[in-house]
Design a protein around this motif. Structure first.
Motif, PDB file in Angstrom:
ATOM      1  N   THR A  62       0.831  -1.204   0.000  1.00 56.25           N
ATOM      2  CA  THR A  62       0.000   0.000   0.000  1.00 56.25           C
ATOM      3  C   THR A  62       0.865   1.254   0.000  1.00 56.25           C
ATOM      4  O   THR A  62       0.612   2.209  -0.749  1.00 56.25           O
ATOM      5  CB  THR A  62      -0.929  -0.002   1.223  1.00 56.25           C
ATOM      6  OG1 THR A  62      -1.748  -1.172   1.203  1.00 56.25           O
ATOM      7  CG2 THR A  62      -1.821   1.231   1.233  1.00 56.25           C
ATOM      8  N   MET A  63       1.910   1.246   0.831  1.00 53.42           N
ATOM      9  CA  MET A  63       2.799   2.412   0.903  1.00 53.42           C
ATOM     10  C   MET A  63       3.516   2.648  -0.425  1.00 53.42           C
ATOM     11  O   MET A  63       3.727   3.790  -0.841  1.00 53.42           O
ATOM     12  CB  MET A  63       3.809   2.221   2.033  1.00 53.42           C
ATOM     13  CG  MET A  63       3.229   2.344   3.422  1.00 53.42           C
ATOM     14  SD  MET A  63       2.848   4.051   3.911  1.00 53.42           S
ATOM     15  CE  MET A  63       4.463   4.574   4.519  1.00 53.42           C
ATOM     16  N   ARG A  64       3.885   1.575  -1.112  1.00 56.46           N
ATOM     17  CA  ARG A  64       4.568   1.732  -2.396  1.00 56.46           C
ATOM     18  C   ARG A  64       3.629   2.336  -3.439  1.00 56.46           C
ATOM     19  O   ARG A  64       4.066   3.116  -4.294  1.00 56.46           O
ATOM     20  CB  ARG A  64       5.124   0.391  -2.871  1.00 56.46           C
ATOM     21  CG  ARG A  64       6.349  -0.062  -2.078  1.00 56.46           C
ATOM     22  CD  ARG A  64       6.806  -1.447  -2.513  1.00 56.46           C
ATOM     23  NE  ARG A  64       7.158  -1.491  -3.929  1.00 56.46           N
ATOM     24  CZ  ARG A  64       8.307  -1.084  -4.437  1.00 56.46           C
ATOM     25  NH1 ARG A  64       9.241  -0.569  -3.632  1.00 56.46           N
ATOM     26  NH2 ARG A  64       8.556  -1.172  -5.727  1.00 56.46           N
ATOM     27  N   MET A  65       2.357   1.989  -3.376  1.00 59.38           N
ATOM     28  CA  MET A  65       1.409   2.615  -4.298  1.00 59.38           C
ATOM     29  C   MET A  65       1.226   4.087  -3.971  1.00 59.38           C
ATOM     30  O   MET A  65       1.163   4.927  -4.874  1.00 59.38           O
ATOM     31  CB  MET A  65       0.075   1.861  -4.263  1.00 59.38           C
ATOM     32  CG  MET A  65       0.114   0.497  -4.937  1.00 59.38           C
ATOM     33  SD  MET A  65      -1.518  -0.291  -5.076  1.00 59.38           S
ATOM     34  CE  MET A  65      -1.755  -0.903  -3.407  1.00 59.38           C
ATOM     35  N   ILE A  66       1.164   4.417  -2.682  1.00 60.90           N
ATOM     36  CA  ILE A  66       1.056   5.822  -2.291  1.00 60.90           C
ATOM     37  C   ILE A  66       2.294   6.597  -2.722  1.00 60.90           C
ATOM     38  O   ILE A  66       2.217   7.758  -3.134  1.00 60.90           O
ATOM     39  CB  ILE A  66       0.846   5.943  -0.771  1.00 60.90           C
ATOM     40  CG1 ILE A  66      -0.494   5.330  -0.357  1.00 60.90           C
ATOM     41  CG2 ILE A  66       0.913   7.402  -0.321  1.00 60.90           C
ATOM     42  CD1 ILE A  66      -0.702   5.246   1.143  1.00 60.90           C
ATOM     43  N   GLY A  67       3.451   5.938  -2.637  1.00 60.08           N
ATOM     44  CA  GLY A  67       4.700   6.586  -3.027  1.00 60.08           C
ATOM     45  C   GLY A  67       4.913   6.664  -4.516  1.00 60.08           C
ATOM     46  O   GLY A  67       5.954   7.164  -4.980  1.00 60.08           O
ATOM     47  N   CYS A  68       3.960   6.168  -5.295  1.00 55.21           N
ATOM     48  CA  CYS A  68       4.013   6.228  -6.764  1.00 55.21           C
ATOM     49  C   CYS A  68       5.212   5.482  -7.342  1.00 55.21           C
ATOM     50  O   CYS A  68       5.799   5.896  -8.348  1.00 55.21           O
ATOM     51  CB  CYS A  68       4.017   7.675  -7.264  1.00 55.21           C
ATOM     52  SG  CYS A  68       2.597   8.628  -6.736  1.00 55.21           S
ATOM     53  N   VAL A  69       5.581   4.374  -6.690  1.00 55.34           N
ATOM     54  CA  VAL A  69       6.657   3.535  -7.226  1.00 55.34           C
ATOM     55  C   VAL A  69       6.137   2.147  -7.587  1.00 55.34           C
ATOM     56  O   VAL A  69       6.899   1.306  -8.047  1.00 55.34           O
ATOM     57  CB  VAL A  69       7.837   3.406  -6.221  1.00 55.34           C
ATOM     58  CG1 VAL A  69       8.509   4.746  -6.028  1.00 55.34           C
ATOM     59  CG2 VAL A  69       7.368   2.844  -4.893  1.00 55.34           C
ATOM     60  N   SER A  70       4.835   1.915  -7.382  1.00 57.43           N
ATOM     61  CA  SER A  70       4.217   0.645  -7.732  1.00 57.43           C
ATOM     62  C   SER A  70       2.796   0.941  -8.212  1.00 57.43           C
ATOM     63  O   SER A  70       1.996   1.510  -7.475  1.00 57.43           O
ATOM     64  CB  SER A  70       4.182  -0.292  -6.517  1.00 57.43           C
ATOM     65  OG  SER A  70       3.540  -1.515  -6.837  1.00 57.43           O
ATOM     66  N   PRO A  71       2.465   0.568  -9.449  1.00 53.33           N
ATOM     67  CA  PRO A  71       1.130   0.893  -9.967  1.00 53.33           C
ATOM     68  C   PRO A  71       0.052   0.035  -9.316  1.00 53.33           C
ATOM     69  O   PRO A  71       0.283  -1.126  -8.981  1.00 53.33           O
ATOM     70  CB  PRO A  71       1.254   0.584 -11.462  1.00 53.33           C
ATOM     71  CG  PRO A  71       2.324  -0.466 -11.540  1.00 53.33           C
ATOM     72  CD  PRO A  71       3.302  -0.132 -10.447  1.00 53.33           C
ATOM     73  N   LEU A  72      -1.130   0.623  -9.131  1.00 53.22           N
ATOM     74  CA  LEU A  72      -2.225  -0.164  -8.588  1.00 53.22           C
ATOM     75  C   LEU A  72      -2.774  -1.090  -9.666  1.00 53.22           C
ATOM     76  O   LEU A  72      -2.669  -0.806 -10.856  1.00 53.22           O
ATOM     77  CB  LEU A  72      -3.331   0.737  -8.046  1.00 53.22           C
ATOM     78  CG  LEU A  72      -4.007   1.708  -9.023  1.00 53.22           C
ATOM     79  CD1 LEU A  72      -5.466   1.914  -8.611  1.00 53.22           C
ATOM     80  CD2 LEU A  72      -3.302   3.059  -9.020  1.00 53.22           C
ATOM     81  N   THR A  73      -3.352  -2.213  -9.213  1.00 51.64           N
ATOM     82  CA  THR A  73      -3.958  -3.164 -10.143  1.00 51.64           C
ATOM     83  C   THR A  73      -5.400  -2.787 -10.452  1.00 51.64           C
ATOM     84  O   THR A  73      -5.859  -2.914 -11.578  1.00 51.64           O
ATOM     85  CB  THR A  73      -3.917  -4.587  -9.548  1.00 51.64           C
ATOM     86  OG1 THR A  73      -2.562  -4.929  -9.231  1.00 51.64           O
ATOM     87  CG2 THR A  73      -4.480  -5.600 -10.529  1.00 51.64           C
TER      88      THR A  73
END
Length: 327
Positions: A62-73
């Motif tokens: 979740t934190m990586r998605m918030i940090g914009c380094v992992s795209p949401l599915t």
């Protein structure tokens, strides 16, 4: 900040029409594994918001998605009113990130670490000098400004990492397990720095394994388990909803805990009152701990020792996520 000052004693930012972070049905899938399973949450400006959960609960994803380094599915994620899918660079420029592991340049000085990081953001040299000096004071590292980073203590390195994350005056500070591996003194110094930031209006979003840390810092938090949110609220409201006012801990001779728990089970009928047998003690979740101990004596039980403590966020966490280890 005093060690026993709970974050919940302070007024959190109230809901607004435009939260800094808004997630609706947020989902992250890796192959056939669902790491984050359609979660909803919002983070308001100026509050400290926490993610709690065992290993594998979905906090880091979740934190990586918030940090914009992992795209949401799947689902929706809005940060600072922007879409990470199309506005990632703009969002990242307004975030401060404190990773779980320090990524400092060990061969450079404390001052150089801050200065060079500021240059990454394109800050002009003239503006950086006073900013670096300000952050050195904030992190209590002014006297070590020209020291190499490598010999610094873990607490000093962690304060430097937080100072570095503030070089761009971020709107949101993301902290992943900010005090892991630090001794109690260093943790409390770091809590004081984060407490100051929160009261200066910086929005904090953190993950932590330390329940006392969550109680100290978080205005609101979510408890995650197996990719889902199982509870949400302030530390105080979560304790009120999922636990009791007090917990009585009774220790019996080896092998007698199970028998004692059986005798006590069913004798407490208040909201959330229950009996839990552990290998080394029996826990009585009750409204009145002293009365519960007296009741144990009334049914013929003689504990070797007993104590009464207030219910904590850890009691809530263990009830919601279990006591079993998760690999």
């Amino acid at each position: 900040m005093e060690a026993d000052t709970a974050a919940t004693d302070h007024v959190a930012a109230g809901p607004t029409s435009s939260p800094l972070i808004l997630a609706e049905g947020l989902t992250k899938v890796f192959g056939t594994f669902t790491a984050v399973d359609a979660v909803d949450f919002r983070v308001e400006r100026g509050e400290a918001f926490g993610f709690l959960g065992p290993n594998g609960a979905g906090k880091s994803s979740t934190m990586r998605m918030i940090g914009c380094v992992s795209p949401l599915t799947a689902g929706r994620l809005q940060i600072l009113g922007l879409d990470p899918a199309t506005d990632g660079p703009a969002i990242r420029s307004r975030l401060g990130v404190v990773p779980q592991q320090d990524t400092l340049d060990l061969e450079m000085t404390v001052r150089e670490n801050l200065y060079i990081y500021g240059r990454y953001f394109g800050l002009p040299r003239a503006a950086l000098r006073p900013k670096v000096a300000e952050l050195l004071e904030f992190a209590q590292l002014a006297d070590r400004a020209d020291s190499k980073v490598e010999p610094l203590s873990g607490g000093m390195k962690r304060r430097l990492t937080i100072a570095r994350s503030l070089i761009n005056d971020p709107d949101i500070l993301l902290l992943d397990e900010p005090t892991t591996g630090l001794d109690p003194q260093a943790r409390h110094v770091l809590w004081d720095r984060l407490y100051r930031l929160k009261h200066e209006g910086v929005t904090l979003v953190l993950t932590t394994h330390y329940m006392d840390e969550a109680e100290q810092l978080c205005d609101r938090l979510v408890v995650m388990d197996k990719g889902r949110i199982v509870a949400e609220g302030s530390p105080r409201s979560l304790i009120q909803e999922h636990s009791t006012r007090e917990v009585a801990e009774l220790r019996f001779a080896p092998g007698e805990n199970g028998v004692a728990a059986e005798k006590l089970t069913g004798r407490f009928a208040g909201a959330n009152e229950r009996v839990e047998a552990l290998p080394d003690r029996v826990l009585l979740y009750v409204a009145d701990g002293e009365a519960a101990i007296a009741r144990a004596h009334e049914v013929g039980l003689s504990p070797v020792s007993s104590l009464v403590r207030r219910s904590t966020l850890e009691d809530v966490f263990l009830r919601l996520t279990g006591r079993s280890l998760v690999d």
